[in-house]
Write an enzyme that holds these catalytic residues in place. Sequence first.
Site, PDB file in Angstrom:
ATOM      1  N   GLU A 134       0.834  -1.202   0.000  1.00 32.68           N
ATOM      2  CA  GLU A 134       0.000   0.000   0.000  1.00 32.68           C
ATOM      3  C   GLU A 134       0.863   1.243   0.000  1.00 32.68           C
ATOM      4  O   GLU A 134       1.948   1.251   0.590  1.00 32.68           O
ATOM      5  CB  GLU A 134      -0.830   0.045   1.293  1.00 32.68           C
ATOM      6  CG  GLU A 134      -2.226  -0.448   1.149  1.00 32.68           C
ATOM      7  CD  GLU A 134      -2.984  -0.445   2.473  1.00 32.68           C
ATOM      8  OE1 GLU A 134      -3.966  -1.168   2.518  1.00 32.68           O
ATOM      9  OE2 GLU A 134      -2.600   0.272   3.429  1.00 32.68           O
ATOM     10  N   HIS A 138       1.231   0.794  15.673  1.00 31.61           N
ATOM     11  CA  HIS A 138      -0.036   0.507  14.983  1.00 31.61           C
ATOM     12  C   HIS A 138      -1.112   0.003  15.929  1.00 31.61           C
ATOM     13  O   HIS A 138      -2.073  -0.632  15.508  1.00 31.61           O
ATOM     14  CB  HIS A 138       0.168  -0.488  13.844  1.00 31.61           C
ATOM     15  CG  HIS A 138       1.275  -0.093  12.911  1.00 31.61           C
ATOM     16  ND1 HIS A 138       1.255   1.081  12.200  1.00 31.61           N
ATOM     17  CD2 HIS A 138       2.440  -0.707  12.595  1.00 31.61           C
ATOM     18  CE1 HIS A 138       2.360   1.168  11.476  1.00 31.61           C
ATOM     19  NE2 HIS A 138       3.099   0.106  11.696  1.00 31.61           N
ATOM     20  N   ARG A 175     -16.663  -7.397  14.302  1.00 32.55           N
ATOM     21  CA  ARG A 175     -16.895  -7.698  15.719  1.00 32.55           C
ATOM     22  C   ARG A 175     -17.128  -6.398  16.471  1.00 32.55           C
ATOM     23  O   ARG A 175     -17.045  -5.322  15.898  1.00 32.55           O
ATOM     24  CB  ARG A 175     -15.646  -8.372  16.294  1.00 32.55           C
ATOM     25  CG  ARG A 175     -14.397  -7.511  16.066  1.00 32.55           C
ATOM     26  CD  ARG A 175     -13.203  -7.997  16.829  1.00 32.55           C
ATOM     27  NE  ARG A 175     -11.962  -7.489  16.301  1.00 32.55           N
ATOM     28  CZ  ARG A 175     -11.386  -6.337  16.630  1.00 32.55           C
ATOM     29  NH1 ARG A 175     -11.981  -5.543  17.502  1.00 32.55           N
ATOM     30  NH2 ARG A 175     -10.255  -5.961  16.099  1.00 32.55           N
TER      31      ARG A 175
END
Length: 653
Positions: free
Chosen positions: A200, A235, A297
Amino acid sequence: MFSSVLIANRGEIALRVARTARRMGMRVIAVYSEADAEAPFVAFADEAYCIGPAPARESYLVTERILDVAKQSGAECLHPGYGFLSENAEFAEACAAAGVVFVGPPPSAVRAMGLKDAAKSLVEKAGVPVVPGYHGANQDGAFLKAEADGIGYPVLIKAVAGGGGKGMRRVDKAADFDEALASCQREARNSFGNAHVLIEKYVLAPRHVEVQIFGDQHGNVIHFFERDCSMQRRHQKVIEEAPAPGMSAETRAAFGKAAVEAGKAVGYFGAGTVEFIADGSKGLRPDGFYFMEMNTRLQVEHPVTEAITGFDLVELQFRVAAGEKLPVVQGDLSISGHAVEARLYAEEPERGFLPSTGQLHALQLAGGEGIRIDSGVIEGGEVTPFYDPMIAKVIAHGANRDEALDRLRDALLGSIVAGPKTNTRFLTALLDHPDFRAGKLDTGLIDRNLEALGAVPPALDMQAVAAGALALVAEEKARVDAAAMARSGWATDPWNDADGFAKAPGRAGSVRVMAEGEEITLALDAAGEEAYGGEEVADREFTLVTAGEDVYVLDRGRQTRLTLIDALDVSFDDHGGDAGGNVKSPMHGKLVALFVSEGDVVEKGQRVAIVEAMKMEHPVLAPRAGTVENIAFEAGSQLGEGVRIMAIAEAAA
Ligand code: ADP
Ligand code: ADP
Ligand code: MG
């Protein structure tokens, strides 16, 4: 509605789900590992079943054990919480096959969003903007490198099966690509059993903005606005808030629409989160954000959304799973005030964010107006090395952002935790950081400001040491007095009486303590008091917690631990001799490598061993130069925190 639920999770989330289930009239069934037998979520449940030993793969991740309990207890539905089996399509299918309703999305949607490459392709087709890059099937190294060159550096290599911030490598220049790819693939294979990656564009000044969506089984999908989770380390989210600072109504509508489209593309129902990344340097704009992934979730940070919308998302999960229609349409929803959540962790930001496990000798989390605390541990309980070392989520709601941030900061600073170290000071420094306060957010903010946020080795707080030493001495005095009276040897009150001091043998008038691993001698006369700021000590409001031979001195999130070495000539054998030369395990973990043998001569700071804990390797360094002796363990041994691995004898002068 269901009359019973099995909660296939632990800790704060098990308790949080259980509370709503109980309120809705359900019988609450818990499963737990041997390490959690005493945990609050087990005590809270109506029924609880032990499903195996501490390691999750032998308990919380074993489908058969959990479904056996479901059958045995007659549970009508199963809530997976987050983590563990929550995003496992096979597990959801196994529940259905066993006749238990899985409180979550359809397995097909979990599967469709399970791998980041497939998810990107899928939502792209639905017209949702995705981060530019390559997310195809070709995994040839040279091909992927050519793709990265084409995208332009920096790029991000991501494990398609990754999660929890793992399996990602930022690459800044072409020359570094091959090595980063190999290391990313290795981590992906080891952690997720799948080495596939995607490439990416690395978005500069990245802002993580995610949208909470909800669908029902009647084709309705709506969103509950966004959360900004840009405060991250490695992250992983540290602080989350809603709404996102600087979000205009127009941009919000664009985010919401994209998220709902992503959900509709996979026939979603239940709670889900669509994660986007935006270039923060240009502000949030309707055409300036990209889909990253979808989490199928309930999210850790869902409470901030509950705070600003007034909905209990777990209740909605149960209603949707039971087949009910969503009780609201998009237009019914509105945002009230601002909410922010901090993840209070048992860790030491000052030492590279090392997890800090152990018994919680004291735990009092401060409430207050607008404060919600979701915690899974209690005073006297333990933060074990087996699971995520989160102590609590503290959530603050206020009329506006500043009020919410102030409330959160005050709640954190007013809380008391003794035993494990916590990230309290780090969190509060972050809440007060000028860029964060100003809403100038991006995921690099924390890393750029580690020093300003106090995530560097601190100097000892000598006033705390003095306060602790005085407390230890007072205890010791009581002990010595009692002994002295029994022997009717020296004066009955040698401590407060100058003459008594003189009569006391050895080190009268001084005290030796071990403070945060450092040996310190403090004079206890007037001169000594001056040196460590006697009067100021009296002004500071320390909280002292005694546990065994230790005293914990607490001051607004900071903890200083002391043990008495000796006072009044009383010595304690286990701290005597070469205390400074002991090489101790920094934490509960496994000794995975030993680099020295007895008799080796080492430099101060030389790496002598590696201890692995929570899948991370921690080097153990020689505290001084000298000769290695008394190696007490072999590689492969399990070590407790603070256990002596070896000693370094000081080189003869
Ligand atoms: P959130 O966005 O809700 O914070 P995270 O990605 O941080 O979600 O993960 C939520 C929980 O699930 C955390 O406790 C994290 O440790 C755990 N988790 C997430 N992904 C994985 C994974 N692939 N393997 C193990 N644990 C995971
Ligand atoms: P995980 O499954 O581990 O949560 P994500 O794809 O959600 O993986 O990425 C985790 C974090 O990594 C994001 O919250 C963001 O901070 C960062 N990140 C991911 N993709 C990019 C990107 N293309 N550019 C910059 N940062 C990114
Ligand atoms: Mg993510």
